[in-house]
Design an enzyme around this catalytic site. Structure first.
Site, PDB file in Angstrom:
ATOM      1  N   PHE B 123      34.847 -41.738   4.656  1.00 11.29           N
ATOM      2  CA  PHE B 123      36.274 -41.982   5.195  1.00 11.29           C
ATOM      3  C   PHE B 123      36.199 -43.224   5.692  1.00 11.29           C
ATOM      4  O   PHE B 123      35.290 -43.553   6.349  1.00 11.29           O
ATOM      5  CB  PHE B 123      36.288 -40.830   6.331  1.00 11.29           C
ATOM      6  CG  PHE B 123      37.632 -41.088   7.064  1.00 11.29           C
ATOM      7  CD1 PHE B 123      37.869 -41.669   8.313  1.00 11.29           C
ATOM      8  CD2 PHE B 123      39.003 -40.475   6.448  1.00 11.29           C
ATOM      9  CE1 PHE B 123      39.026 -41.739   8.942  1.00 11.29           C
ATOM     10  CE2 PHE B 123      40.136 -40.620   7.190  1.00 11.29           C
ATOM     11  CZ  PHE B 123      40.313 -41.223   8.318  1.00 11.29           C
ATOM     12  N   LEU B 125      38.237 -45.984   7.280  1.00  9.40           N
ATOM     13  CA  LEU B 125      39.200 -46.682   8.097  1.00  9.40           C
ATOM     14  C   LEU B 125      39.171 -47.832   8.677  1.00  9.40           C
ATOM     15  O   LEU B 125      39.766 -48.885   8.506  1.00  9.40           O
ATOM     16  CB  LEU B 125      39.774 -45.372   9.128  1.00  9.40           C
ATOM     17  CG  LEU B 125      40.973 -45.906  10.250  1.00  9.40           C
ATOM     18  CD1 LEU B 125      42.080 -46.026   9.512  1.00  9.40           C
ATOM     19  CD2 LEU B 125      40.992 -44.780  11.333  1.00  9.40           C
ATOM     20  N   GLU B 363      34.332 -42.229  15.823  1.00 13.60           N
ATOM     21  CA  GLU B 363      35.574 -41.476  15.674  1.00 13.60           C
ATOM     22  C   GLU B 363      36.460 -41.437  17.058  1.00 13.60           C
ATOM     23  O   GLU B 363      36.916 -40.439  17.230  1.00 13.60           O
ATOM     24  CB  GLU B 363      34.998 -39.884  15.274  1.00 13.60           C
ATOM     25  CG  GLU B 363      34.731 -39.902  13.758  1.00 13.60           C
ATOM     26  CD  GLU B 363      34.520 -38.708  13.535  1.00 13.60           C
ATOM     27  OE1 GLU B 363      35.292 -37.619  13.620  1.00 13.60           O
ATOM     28  OE2 GLU B 363      33.543 -38.218  12.615  1.00 13.60           O
TER      29      GLU B 363
END
Lengths: 254, 382
Positions: B123, B125, B363
């Site tokens: 992921f 980001l 996160e």
């Protein structure tokens, strides 16, 4: 193809738990202590499931004798791939005195009822280390037995078993129906997968009592006392190899 | 579920614990030392269904709920924290958004091959210029013919060197600010994509972390996930779920630390008695146990709310915050209980300490979690 395999699974105190003797010396503490499937029973289940995957048997039935909690053990067998379970309810005093004689009578009765042609058991349980149930079951049924199996091969209506014995390995051929007991090197049991754990939920566990099978639960054995092993004494330190050898000679060890 | 987990979840927890005890804990130290991705173990975990817990069986997953996922990640992390994060990122950060926002075609292509442990996803980001400030994403995506062309750099990407696909967030319309960010599916490796150096981390060293460098990286038009401008929303929802995963990882690390400390306290003697008899040690162990148990209940609650399709943003942030702070606190105290032995690699305490630290950062930093929680709390009083 062999129709049905019966696999016995026993709920025992987990192998990693530190065993404590009850203060009244009547047994070991089991309340609140972690229990799991006897490791040799896990190996037995694994072998049965593998036979089914090879399409050499049609159905694997897991059996356990004991109180309500043994259903967890049966469900673990189902999660490993057994098709259905049988819970033979034994509790209270009967459970306290439950031993190979009663279990083998139950298994023999079930084998006849279920028309099983193969019974796979663990070679022994890690709590009582009896190493008798498989042998007694075979005797009661008048079936051949292959104990301490490190290899099991179905060849038509015969079973080839490689047995681990003191002298090495012994290979025997038995006519079905047979009783086989699993030793350590027979296989490495699988981990229950999440999808199989889900499937296990839907599989059936039948309940019955020893009386339904016409089994007399009376024990011929009475446990008088359970004690901890003696405390380990401190050893003796020696300065040299010669010292060690002479001390061992003194003690009559060599 | 406060008194006892359902039988299904107990069985799942047990199987993951058995796997962690037998297959992960014995090699975790070596994996950490050599920075080695546990490929064999990830394949085995895939076969167990743990790499895609929530994915429906029709797509190759285990079809279980988020409570089950949380239990699995905690138990695996207790054996090896690196393995825990690899499992968590694949489940929550990669499969999660594709499952939620993907078309049926995209699900078949980007989910099923990633359920078996043969392939893992990641992921993307964060960027070198923005972590917490996710809305300031400067990676751009422009349309050119039937392609999207991506340019920019993504930072701190877990699984980067081992992944076969990434969910990448990029700006499609800078004028719309955070509403101009979109999500894309990027196969790895791919022309126009290169990886930065492997980061040499304090902990979770068996998982790879690196930059993703996109230089006129072309992907088919159909690789847009969801709709244009939906990216920020996708990212935030994905992170809400991911927080439950990381909270679970932190719980596993904390529990492993407590196990280590309590066991040591029974065996180590000082002043004529096992140190377990001393109040100073007992108070530490009590505080450690409370920190873990309370964080665990918060984590289960967040998972249960998500499973019940209730709002869970606040609870997920609370879970991640409390579990990560519990992990750093408990692993710190575990070293203290072990004394000198806690400082050497002979005991796993030092690895738990190093592994724990990142849980307060990725996160969503603890600071961001506090903002999220405060935001939710204040809304309740408006």
């Amino acid at each position: 193809m062999t129709a049905r395999v019966l696999v016995g699974v026993k709920r025992v105190i987990d192998y990693a738990v530190k065993i404590r003797v009850k203060p009244d010396n009547t047994g070991v503490v089991t309340d609140g202590v972690k229990h799991s499937m006897n490791p040799f029973c896990e190996i037995a289940v694994e072998e049965a499931v593998r036979l089914k995957e090879k399409k050499l048997v049609q159905e694997v039935v897991a059996v356990s004798c004991g109180p309500q909690q043994v259903q967890e053990t049966i469900r673990t067998a189902l999660a490993m791939g057994a098709d259905r379970g049988i819970h033979v309810e034994v509790s209270g005093k009967d459970y306290d005195s439950l031993g190979p004689l009663q279990v083998s009578k139950i298994l023999a009765a079930l084998a006849k009822k279920e028309e099983a042609s193969l019974i796979i058991l663990g070679k022994q349980a890690i709590d009582d280390d009896c190493n008798q149930t498989g042998q007694m079951t075979a005797a009661l049924l008048d079936w051949p037995q292959g104990t301490f199996a490190s290899e099991l091969v179905i060849e038509g209506d015969k079973v080839k078993v490689v047995r681990e014995i003191d002298g090495g390995l012994e290979t025997i051929k038995l006519n079905m129906p047979v009783v086989v007991t699993a030793d350590l090197r027979l296989n490495t049991p699988r981990y229950a997968t999440l999808p199989n754990i889900m499937k296990a939920k839907k599989k059936k566990i039948a309940n019955m009592k020893p009386g339904d099978l016409g089994v007399d639960m009376t024990s011929r054995v009475e446990v008088l006392r359970v004690d901890e092993p003696p405390q380990r004494q401190a050893g003796v330190k020696v300065e040299s190899v010669e010292d060690l050898v002479s001390k061992l000679k003194e003690a009559g060890r060599i | 579920y406060l008194a006892a987990l359902p039988e299904l979840h107990q069985m799942l927890r047990q199987t993951c614990r058995d796997y962690a005890d037998k297959e992960l804990a014995p090699i975790a130290g070596q994996l950490d030392k050599t920075h080695t991705f546990p490929a064999k173990q990830i394949r085995e975990l895939g076969a167990m269904g743990v790499m895609a817990v929530e994915v429906p069986e029709s797509l190759g997953g285990a079809g279980m709920d988020y409570l089950a996922y949380s239990l699995a990640v905690e138990e695996l992390s207790r054996g090896c924290a690196s393995t825990g994060v690899i499992v968590s990122v694949n489940n929550s950060l990669y499969l999660g958004p594709v499952l939620k926002f993907g078309t049926d075609e995209q699900k078949k292509q980007w989910i099923t091959p990633f359920t078996t442990g043969e392939r893992v996803g990641c992921f993307a980001l964060s960027e070198p210029g923005n972590g917490s400030d996710a809305g300031a994403a400067s990676t751009m995506a422009r349309q050119e013919g039937d392609c999207w062309v991506l340019n920019g750099t993504k930072a701190w990407i877990t699984n980067s060197y081992d992944a076969s696909a990434a969910v990448v967030l990029a700006t499609t319309d800078k004028t719309l600010k955070h509403k101009g960010i979109s999500a894309f599916l990027l196969p790895m490796p791919h022309p126009g994509l290169s990886l930065g150096k492997r980061e040499d981390k304090l902990g979770i060293r068996a998982s790879s972390t690196a930059n993703l460098i996109l230089d006129d990286c072309r992907i088919p038009h159909g690789n847009l996930l969801g709709q244009c401008g939906m990216g920020f929303k996708i990212a935030m929802q994905t992170l809400d779920s991911g927080r439950i995963g990381i909270a679970s990882q932190a719980l596993g690390i904390a529990q492993a630390s407590l196990d280590c400390a309590a066991d040591y306290a029974h065996k180590r003697s000082a002043f004529g008695a096992p140190i377990a008899k001393m109040q100073a040690i007992q108070f530490k162990l009590a505080d450690m146990a409370v920190a873990i148990e309370s964080a665990r209940l918060l984590t289960w609650r967040a998972a249960l709310l998500r499973d019940a399709k209730q709002p869970y943003t606040k609870e997920a942030a609370m879970a991640k915050l409390s579990a990560s702070e519990a992990a750093t606190f408990v692993s710190h105290q575990a070293i203290q209980v072990l004394g000198g032995m806690g400082y050497v690699t002979d005991m796993p305490a030092e690895r738990h300490y190093r592994d724990a630290r990142i849980t307060e950062i990725y996160e969503g930093t603890s600071e961001i979690q506090r903002l999220v929680i405060a935001n939710q709390v204040l809304k309740e009083y408006q």
